[in-house]
Design a protein around this motif. Structure first.
Motif, PDB file in Angstrom:
ATOM      1  N   SER A   1      -2.445   5.519   6.914  1.00  0.00           N
ATOM      2  CA  SER A   1      -2.220   4.161   7.408  1.00  0.00           C
ATOM      3  C   SER A   1      -0.898   4.077   8.158  1.00  0.00           C
TER       4      SER A   1
ATOM      5  N   ASP B   1       0.812  -1.216   0.000  1.00  0.00           N
ATOM      6  CA  ASP B   1       0.000   0.000   0.000  1.00  0.00           C
ATOM      7  C   ASP B   1       0.845   1.267   0.000  1.00  0.00           C
TER       8      ASP B   1
ATOM      9  N   LYS C   1      -0.315  -3.748   9.805  1.00  0.00           N
ATOM     10  CA  LYS C   1      -1.016  -2.476   9.922  1.00  0.00           C
ATOM     11  C   LYS C   1      -1.544  -2.295  11.336  1.00  0.00           C
TER      12      LYS C   1
ATOM     13  N   THR D   1      -5.348   3.563  11.579  1.00  0.00           N
ATOM     14  CA  THR D   1      -5.369   4.690  10.657  1.00  0.00           C
ATOM     15  C   THR D   1      -5.576   5.979  11.449  1.00  0.00           C
TER      16      THR D   1
ATOM     17  N   TRP E   1       1.902   1.468   9.846  1.00  0.00           N
ATOM     18  CA  TRP E   1       2.373   0.084   9.794  1.00  0.00           C
ATOM     19  C   TRP E   1       3.582  -0.069  10.705  1.00  0.00           C
TER      20      TRP E   1
ATOM     21  N   CYS F   1       4.362   5.233   7.983  1.00  0.00           N
ATOM     22  CA  CYS F   1       2.981   5.634   7.729  1.00  0.00           C
ATOM     23  C   CYS F   1       2.905   6.412   6.425  1.00  0.00           C
TER      24      CYS F   1
END
Length: 383
Positions: free
Chosen positions: A283, A250, A297, A300, A285, A271
């Motif tokens: 997000s 991502d 993860k 958020t 991580w 992030c």
């Protein structure tokens, strides 16, 4: 402490004392001064349970760089102390236009692009040393700073690379160059490790993070500068080996302006927003157990905020955008989405938060020493 108390017991008691008390005790007797100045005591005291602080760096309304230290305990954030960079540090840098490279073991490394001078500053004992960083017109240079976890020796790492406007086919002609400055020797040298980073890397001028003796940079492959594959380059401060770490899918295609690094405990945190995301949440991580390429993860964060660090309780600290150039620092609860502001606001995107504990590292260094990389000379600066 009474002369009737065995010296070993006195040593154990002093190891539990705060830095300010130890600095006063150095003047009481030669035996105590010798103990406190010893490398063994400094290393042991540095690793003991000292009070945790957060160093916050930001720019005020007048675009003046400010520093504030916040005690990270049950009183948070009431105990704030605004710090002033010593005159000697500013004189060694020579200009007010300087930035923080990174912070590690209670030390902060500042760097001035104009003079190519780096300064390692111990906030707690107000000691500092300066290091000249050789530069080349052919290369761009990225710096990193950390402390070897085995020896407590501060190190500056310099990576030379081609800038983003250079032709990719020239990379094969110009070698990648890595040098390490070790404070104990006072000289620049080649790293011990043999696996140097790839010549095709471009390093983003964003946060460098030191986690458990490992330094991390954000980078990309040169022929994919605009929207290409992003990754992390790590450098172990002890073995001096480089490694490549793949970001979560991502984030690997995320714009460089939408990704940042921090750490929680002894784990790296990354992030960012997914590629082309405008209104999506940020997000966050975490890299699992120090294992490269293994990210989970965490949570958020609401839009218009960037992650700047964590409290020791694990609560994220974010900078929330309120106006075009104005942000406020706050603690964020990711599940209830509660926001507690810390009473610190500034302009731009320059908020940085560095956890630190007080340390005696640099205590044995002569005041305001300047290293030229191949030897040293004493600087005549005074506060």
């Amino acid at each position: 402490m009474s002369d009737h108390i065995p010296f070993e017991i006195q040593s154990e008691i002093m190891n539990m004392l705060p830095i300010k008390s130890l600095l006063r005790f150095r003047s009481i007797c030669k035996q105590w001064k010798s103990l406190i100045d010893s490398s063994d005591f400094i290393a042991h005291h540095n690793s003991s349970q000292q009070q945790r602080h957060l160093l916050v760096s930001y720019y005020d309304n007048d675009y003046k760089q400010k520093y504030v230290s916040i005690v990270d305990d049950h009183t948070f954030p009431q105990q704030k102390v605004f710090l002033t960079v010593p005159v000697s540090v500013k004189e060694m840098l020579e200009y007010d236009d300087y930035r923080i490279i990174s912070s590690c073991h209670g030390l902060v490394c500042l760097y001035c692009d104009i003079t190519h001078m780096a300064v390692i500053w111990n906030i707690s004992i107000r000691k500092s040393v300066a290091v000249f960083v050789p530069r080349s017109d052919i290369y761009e240079t990225t710096l990193g700073f950390g402390v070897c976890r085995e020896t407590n020796d501060p190190k500056i790492v310099k990576i030379r690379y081609l800038n983003e406007w250079s032709r990719f086919d020239k990379v094969t002609c110009i070698p990648s160059q890595v040098e390490v400055f070790t404070l104990s020797t006072g000289v620049w040298r080649s790293p011990y490790g043999t696996n140097l980073p790839r010549k095709s890397f471009y390093y983003f001028p964003s946060d460098k993070v030191v986690v458990d003796g490992v330094l991390y940079w954000l980078a990309t492959i040169r022929n994919n500068m605009n929207d290409g594959f992003k990754l992390i380059v790590s450098f172990d401060m002890t073995s001096e080996e480089f490694r490549e770490i793949t970001l979560p899918d991502d984030l690997s295609q995320t714009s460089r302006h939408r990704i940042s690094m921090s750490y929680l405990g002894n784990s790296l945190v990354v992030c960012g927003y997914a590629k082309h995301a405008i209104y999506r949440d940020l997000s966050v991580w975490i890299m699992g157990g120090g294992v490269s390429n293994s990210f989970t993860k965490l949570f958020t964060i609401t839009p218009n905020a960037i992650l700047r660090g964590f409290r020791k309780t694990g609560e994220p600290i974010i900078a929330i955008q309120e106006r075009e150039f104005w942000r406020r620092l706050a603690v964020y609860e990711p599940y209830s989405k509660r926001i507690d502001y810390l009473g610190i606001g500034g302009v731009g995107f320059q908020f940085k938060v560095y956890p630190y504990k007080e340390t005696l590292i640099l205590l044995g260094q002569p005041d305001n020493m300047v290293y030229n990389g191949s030897g040293r000379w004493r600087a005549r600066y005074s506060d």
